[in-house]
Design an enzyme around this catalytic site. Structure first.
Site, PDB file in Angstrom:
ATOM      1  N   HIS A   1     -16.930 -29.302   3.091  1.00 55.50           N
ATOM      2  CA  HIS A   1     -16.694 -28.317   4.150  1.00 55.50           C
ATOM      3  C   HIS A   1     -17.311 -28.749   5.476  1.00 55.50           C
ATOM      4  CE1 HIS A   1     -15.726 -24.870   1.219  1.00 55.50           C
ATOM      5  NE2 HIS A   1     -14.623 -25.356   1.765  1.00 55.50           N
TER       6      HIS A   1
ATOM      7  N   HIS B   1      -6.067 -27.257   3.918  1.00 56.47           N
ATOM      8  CA  HIS B   1      -7.513 -27.252   3.645  1.00 56.47           C
ATOM      9  C   HIS B   1      -7.815 -27.877   2.278  1.00 56.47           C
ATOM     10  CE1 HIS B   1     -11.596 -25.242   3.687  1.00 56.47           C
ATOM     11  NE2 HIS B   1     -11.413 -25.362   2.385  1.00 56.47           N
ATOM     12  N   GLU B   2      -7.107 -27.446   1.255  1.00 57.19           N
ATOM     13  CA  GLU B   2      -7.405 -27.935  -0.099  1.00 57.19           C
ATOM     14  C   GLU B   2      -7.088 -29.424  -0.243  1.00 57.19           C
ATOM     15  OE1 GLU B   2      -9.151 -26.263  -2.257  1.00 57.19           O
ATOM     16  OE2 GLU B   2      -9.137 -24.412  -1.080  1.00 57.19           O
TER      17      GLU B   2
ATOM     18  N   HIS C   1     -10.046 -31.467   0.615  1.00 54.22           N
ATOM     19  CA  HIS C   1     -10.985 -31.664  -0.492  1.00 54.22           C
ATOM     20  C   HIS C   1     -10.448 -32.715  -1.470  1.00 54.22           C
ATOM     21  CE1 HIS C   1     -13.486 -28.405   0.742  1.00 54.22           C
ATOM     22  NE2 HIS C   1     -12.699 -27.424   0.334  1.00 54.22           N
TER      23      HIS C   1
END
Ligand code: ZN
Ligand code: ZN
Length: 221
Positions: free
Chosen positions: A176, A166-167, A170
Site C-alpha cells: 500500500h 488496485h488489486e 498487489h
C-alpha cells in the site's frame, strides 16, 4: 510508496475519509509464506529475475460473478492490466490454464471460496490479491479474488475497474501507499489512471517502459 515497517501502519486520511463518506478498504496483499520476514525487505522483486529485464506475465479469468456481464469484466480486467503495462516492461499474455505458473488468475467468489480468506458478505472487504511468488506459493501467487456479494457497479457498489486496478498492483508486487491520491492507497477510490506514486512504485520493481524522448535518452550512447 510506503515502506513496510513490520507494524500496522496508520495511513493519513484521504478527503473522502475526512468528510466521512462511506469508504471501502483493502486488507492488503496476502502474503502466505511462513518466512515473510526475510522477503518483505525485498518486496521489490515482483515476477522478474532482474529489474531491468522485460517480464511476461499470464492472466486468466476463471470465474465470473453474478452482477456484471462476463464481457464487461474481461474488458475492464484487460484495461486495468494495460494501464500498468503503460509504464513498465510487462507483457500480459492469456494463459491456457488458471493453475499455470506466473499467472494472475481472476475469480469471483462468495464467503468461503477455496482459500483460507473467506469473504465477509456485502460491504467490508471487496477483493483481495496474492503477492507474487516466491512470497506466495504457486499457483495462488498473483491471483485476484472479488467478493461476489458486493453490488458491483451499482449506485452504492464499488467500481470494478478501480478495484481491479488496485488489486493488480498487489498481484504485481506492490504494497500500500500512504499517498491518498494513489491507486495503491488502502481505501478504494474511483480512479481511471495510475497516479505518480503508483508509477514510481511499479518502476522500482520492473523496467521502465519508455516512450519517445525517454527511450532516446536511455539508448543513446
Ligand atoms: Zn490493497
Ligand atoms: Zn480468495
Amino acid at each position: 510508496l510506503a515502506a513496510y515497517s513490520g507494524v500496522r501502519r496508520i495511513f493519513p486520511a484521504s478527503p473522502a475519509l475526512t468528510r466521512g463518506d462511506p469508504v471501502r478498504g483493502c486488507t492488503g496483499p496476502i502474503i502466505e509464506h511462513p518466512q515473510i520476514g526475510q522477503y518483505i525487505g525485498s518486496a521489490g522483486s515482483g515476477w522478474g529475475q532482474a529489474r531491468q529485464d522485460p517480464v511476461a506475465v499470464s492472466y486468466f479469468i476463471e470465474r465470473f460473478g453474478e452482477k456484471l456481464p462476463g464481457e464487461k469484466v474481461r474488458e475492464m480486467v484487460l484495461r486495468a492490466l494495460e494501464e500498468w503495462a503503460r509504464y513498465v516492461e510487462i507483457r500480459f499474455v492469456p494463459a491456457e490454464d488458471p493453475k499455470a505458473t506466473h499467472t494472475l488468475n481472476f475469480l469471483f467468489g462468495k464467503r468461503d471460496h477455496g482459500d483460507a480468506y473467506a469473504f465477509d458478505g456485502p460491504g467490508g472487504v471487496a477483493a483481495h490479491a496474492f503477492y507474487p511468488a516466491p512470497v506466495n506459493p504457486e499457483s495462488i501467487a498473483g491471483d485476484v479474488h472479488f467478493d461476489d456479494d458486493e453490488p458491483w457497479q451499482q449506485a452504492t457498489g464499488p467500481d470494478f475497474y478501480s478495484v481491479a486496478l488496485h488489486e493488480i498492483g498487489h498481484a504485481l508486487g506492490l504494497l500500500h501507499s500512504d499517498d491518498s491520491d494513489a491507486v495503491m492507497y488502502p481505501y478504494y477510490q474511483t480512479l481511471p489512471t495510475l497516479q505518480d506514486d503508483d508509477i514510481r512504485g511499479i518502476r522500482r520493481i520492473y523496467a521502465t517502459h519508455c516512450i519517445g524522448v525517454e527511450c532516446a535518452m536511455r539508448y543513446s550512447p
